[in-house]
Design a protein around this motif. Structure first.
Motif, PDB file in Angstrom:
ATOM      1  N   GLY A  21       0.817  -1.214   0.000  1.00 25.51           N
ATOM      2  CA  GLY A  21       0.000   0.000   0.000  1.00 25.51           C
ATOM      3  C   GLY A  21       0.849   1.261   0.000  1.00 25.51           C
ATOM      4  N   GLY A  22       2.062   1.156  -0.577  1.00 25.50           N
ATOM      5  CA  GLY A  22       2.960   2.313  -0.692  1.00 25.50           C
ATOM      6  C   GLY A  22       2.779   2.978  -2.048  1.00 25.50           C
ATOM      7  N   ASN A  23       3.875   3.537  -2.587  1.00 19.54           N
ATOM      8  CA  ASN A  23       3.785   4.275  -3.866  1.00 19.54           C
ATOM      9  C   ASN A  23       3.298   3.399  -5.013  1.00 19.54           C
ATOM     10  N   VAL A  24       3.913   2.227  -5.137  1.00 22.24           N
ATOM     11  CA  VAL A  24       3.561   1.359  -6.263  1.00 22.24           C
ATOM     12  C   VAL A  24       2.157   0.772  -6.061  1.00 22.24           C
ATOM     13  N   THR A  46       1.436  -3.756   5.377  1.00 31.23           N
ATOM     14  CA  THR A  46       1.806  -3.443   6.764  1.00 31.23           C
ATOM     15  C   THR A  46       1.630  -1.950   7.050  1.00 31.23           C
ATOM     16  N   TYR A  47       1.694  -1.117   5.974  1.00 33.03           N
ATOM     17  CA  TYR A  47       1.272   0.283   6.161  1.00 33.03           C
ATOM     18  C   TYR A  47       0.677   0.800   4.857  1.00 33.03           C
ATOM     19  N   PHE A  69       1.166  -9.929   4.702  1.00 28.18           N
ATOM     20  CA  PHE A  69       0.511 -10.882   3.804  1.00 28.18           C
ATOM     21  C   PHE A  69       0.463 -12.280   4.434  1.00 28.18           C
ATOM     22  N   THR A  84       4.877  -4.784  -3.149  1.00 30.16           N
ATOM     23  CA  THR A  84       5.634  -4.459  -1.928  1.00 30.16           C
ATOM     24  C   THR A  84       7.064  -4.095  -2.335  1.00 30.16           C
ATOM     25  N   ASP A 108       6.715  -3.922 -11.765  1.00 30.42           N
ATOM     26  CA  ASP A 108       8.101  -3.653 -12.163  1.00 30.42           C
ATOM     27  C   ASP A 108       8.969  -4.892 -12.325  1.00 30.42           C
TER      28      ASP A 108
HETATM   29  N1  LIG Z   1       8.161   4.376  -5.944  1.00 29.92           N
HETATM   30  C1  LIG Z   1       8.326   4.169  -7.216  1.00 29.92           C
HETATM   31  O1  LIG Z   1       7.716   4.867  -8.040  1.00 29.92           O
HETATM   32  C2  LIG Z   1       9.219   3.040  -7.684  1.00 29.92           C
HETATM   33  C3  LIG Z   1       9.753   3.086  -8.956  1.00 29.92           C
HETATM   34  C4  LIG Z   1      10.525   2.020  -9.394  1.00 29.92           C
HETATM   35  C5  LIG Z   1      10.739   0.935  -8.552  1.00 29.92           C
HETATM   36  N2  LIG Z   1      10.237   0.923  -7.293  1.00 29.92           N
HETATM   37  C6  LIG Z   1      10.470  -0.256  -6.445  1.00 29.92           C
HETATM   38  O2  LIG Z   1       9.209  -0.859  -6.143  1.00 29.92           O
HETATM   39  C7  LIG Z   1       9.204  -1.338  -4.797  1.00 29.92           C
HETATM   40  C8  LIG Z   1       8.057  -0.737  -4.008  1.00 29.92           C
HETATM   41  O3  LIG Z   1       8.241   0.656  -3.943  1.00 29.92           O
HETATM   42  P1  LIG Z   1       7.268   1.601  -3.122  1.00 29.92           P
HETATM   43  O4  LIG Z   1       7.756   2.980  -3.324  1.00 29.92           O
HETATM   44  O5  LIG Z   1       5.838   1.296  -3.403  1.00 29.92           O
HETATM   45  O6  LIG Z   1       7.605   1.142  -1.615  1.00 29.92           O
HETATM   46  P2  LIG Z   1       6.861   1.577  -0.303  1.00 29.92           P
HETATM   47  O7  LIG Z   1       7.826   1.422   0.811  1.00 29.92           O
HETATM   48  O8  LIG Z   1       6.143   2.875  -0.489  1.00 29.92           O
HETATM   49  O9  LIG Z   1       5.720   0.481  -0.146  1.00 29.92           O
HETATM   50  C9  LIG Z   1       5.963  -0.846   0.177  1.00 29.92           C
HETATM   51  C10 LIG Z   1       4.660  -1.452   0.661  1.00 29.92           C
HETATM   52  O10 LIG Z   1       4.841  -2.859   0.842  1.00 29.92           O
HETATM   53  C11 LIG Z   1       4.205  -3.220   2.066  1.00 29.92           C
HETATM   54  N3  LIG Z   1       4.782  -4.464   2.560  1.00 29.92           N
HETATM   55  C12 LIG Z   1       6.091  -4.794   2.706  1.00 29.92           C
HETATM   56  N4  LIG Z   1       6.202  -6.067   3.194  1.00 29.92           N
HETATM   57  C13 LIG Z   1       4.917  -6.541   3.329  1.00 29.92           C
HETATM   58  C14 LIG Z   1       4.364  -7.778   3.751  1.00 29.92           C
HETATM   59  N5  LIG Z   1       5.135  -8.790   4.161  1.00 29.92           N
HETATM   60  N6  LIG Z   1       3.032  -7.899   3.749  1.00 29.92           N
HETATM   61  C15 LIG Z   1       2.239  -6.887   3.351  1.00 29.92           C
HETATM   62  N7  LIG Z   1       2.709  -5.693   2.932  1.00 29.92           N
HETATM   63  C16 LIG Z   1       4.023  -5.531   2.931  1.00 29.92           C
HETATM   64  C17 LIG Z   1       4.431  -2.032   2.972  1.00 29.92           C
HETATM   65  O11 LIG Z   1       3.528  -2.055   4.054  1.00 29.92           O
HETATM   66  C18 LIG Z   1       4.165  -0.901   1.998  1.00 29.92           C
HETATM   67  O12 LIG Z   1       2.770  -0.657   1.931  1.00 29.92           O
HETATM   68  C19 LIG Z   1      10.576  -1.009  -4.221  1.00 29.92           C
HETATM   69  O13 LIG Z   1      11.367  -2.172  -4.321  1.00 29.92           O
HETATM   70  C20 LIG Z   1      11.090   0.104  -5.101  1.00 29.92           C
HETATM   71  O14 LIG Z   1      12.509   0.080  -5.168  1.00 29.92           O
HETATM   72  C21 LIG Z   1       9.478   1.965  -6.857  1.00 29.92           C
END
Ligand SMILES: NC(=O)c1ccc[n+]([C@@H]2O[C@H](COP(=O)([O-])OP(=O)(O)OC[C@H]3O[C@@H](n4cnc5c(N)ncnc54)[C@H](O)[C@@H]3O)[C@@H](O)[C@H]2O)c1
Ligand SMILES: C[C@@]1(CC(=O)O)C2=NC(=C\c3[nH]c(c(CCC(=O)O)c3CC(=O)O)Cc3[nH]c(c(CC(=O)O)c3CCC(=O)O)/C=C3\N/C(=C\2)[C@@H](CCC(=O)O)[C@]3(C)CC(=O)O)/[C@H]1CCC(=O)O
Length: 194
Positions: A21-24, A46-47, A69, A84, A108
């Motif tokens: 539930g983060g950026n992606v 988790t958040y 998860f 995630t 990705d």
């Molecule tokens: N932000 C971008 O636009 C972008 C661009 C290219 C690549 N990426 C890659 O994509 C991945 C995700 O990026 P993001 O910015 O969304 O990260 P983020 O930290 O914003 O979000 C990660 C999410 O995963 C969840 N999570 C992690 N472990 C978990 C579990 N065991 N069970 C349930 N939920 C879980 C967290 O709670 C959080 O909601 C990263 O590896 C990042 O390097 C991101």
């Protein structure tokens, strides 16, 4: 060559799981809801980013579960999107969804995906899905912007008119197809996209 087979899913008929539930996660959830506002989606993370919480408030068919998860989350799901920041977790979940025959997108990570999300042009009832076969999502985005600009807003009136014409056509299937082809050929010539 692009061997991907395009379909347009009725996500309100299916159960979708988004993990993360983060950026992606937000990007994927908003892509789903922009296209299918009534999609039945469970998001486990988790958040949650504030924007994800806001999206869930606006769409009653979206459920948020704030925790890690669990494999039980896959129960009854037909579509899974992994978003995630934990690649090892994605690989483990993908192995399980493959076993269970659940269509899975790993954000990705083209190698792990059963399907890709596309760039989408929307003009009323018209929807065009764009795929670059994973070569360049940025190019897909630019082509979407180009088509959004190029297609006239009146395209909705054109579709409505064609539906009305189609509904009042008499005769067998072959006659209808012939008439619709003749009319649309004329329309496309007269409304040629600038
Ligand atoms: N932000 C971008 O636009 C972008 C661009 C290219 C690549 N990426 C890659 O994509 C991945 C995700 O990026 P993001 O910015 O969304 O990260 P983020 O930290 O914003 O979000 C990660 C999410 O995963 C969840 N999570 C992690 N472990 C978990 C579990 N065991 N069970 C349930 N939920 C879980 C967290 O709670 C959080 O909601 C990263 O590896 C990042 O390097 C991101
Ligand atoms: C269409 C769209 C739909 C959506 O996600 O909603 C989509 N990505 C979008 C945008 C975008 N994504 C990325 C950027 C940054 C610039 C760049 O890399 O180009 C931008 C551009 C931006 O945001 O401006 C990063 C990225 N994406 C992927 C990788 C991995 C890799 O390529 O190996 C990396 C590198 C990550 C890293 O660097 O670590 C992979 C995939 N992204 C796909 C879809 C699938 C292929 C679609 C196709 O065939 O074209 C596929 C294969 C799988 C999937 O995710 O489904 C949406 C456009 C929406 C729109 O605006 O119209």
């Amino acid at each position: 060559m692009n061997y991907l087979f395009p379909v347009f899913l009725k996500l309100e008929h299916l159960n979708t799981l988004v993990v993360g539930g983060g950026n992606v996660g937000e990007e994927k959830l908003s892509a789903i809801l922009r296209n299918s506002p009534k999609a039945k989606v469970t998001v486990v993370a988790t958040y949650f980013k504030e924007e994800v919480v806001e999206l869930a408030k606006k769409h009653t068919t979206v459920t948020l579960e704030e925790r890690s998860f669990e494999y039980d989350d896959l129960e009854g799901k037909q579509v899974v999107i992994l978003a995630t920041d934990n690649r090892a977790l994605h690989e483990e979940i993908k192995a399980e969804t493959s076993q269970r025959g659940i269509l899975t997108n790993v954000a990705d990570t083209p190698d792990l995906c059963d399907f890709y999300l596309g760039s989408v042009v929307q003009k009323g009832d018209l929807k065009i899905g764009i795929s670059t076969n994973g070569k360049s999502p940025t190019l897909a985005k630019r082509i979407r912007e180009y088509l959004e600009e190029a297609l006239p807003d009146e395209i909705q009136e054109l579709m409505d008119g064609l539906t009305a014409f189609r509904n009042q056509l008499k005769g067998d299937f072959a006659v209808k197809v012939k008439e619709l082809n003749a009319l649309t050929q004329k329309v496309m010539k007269s409304k040629k996209v600038q």
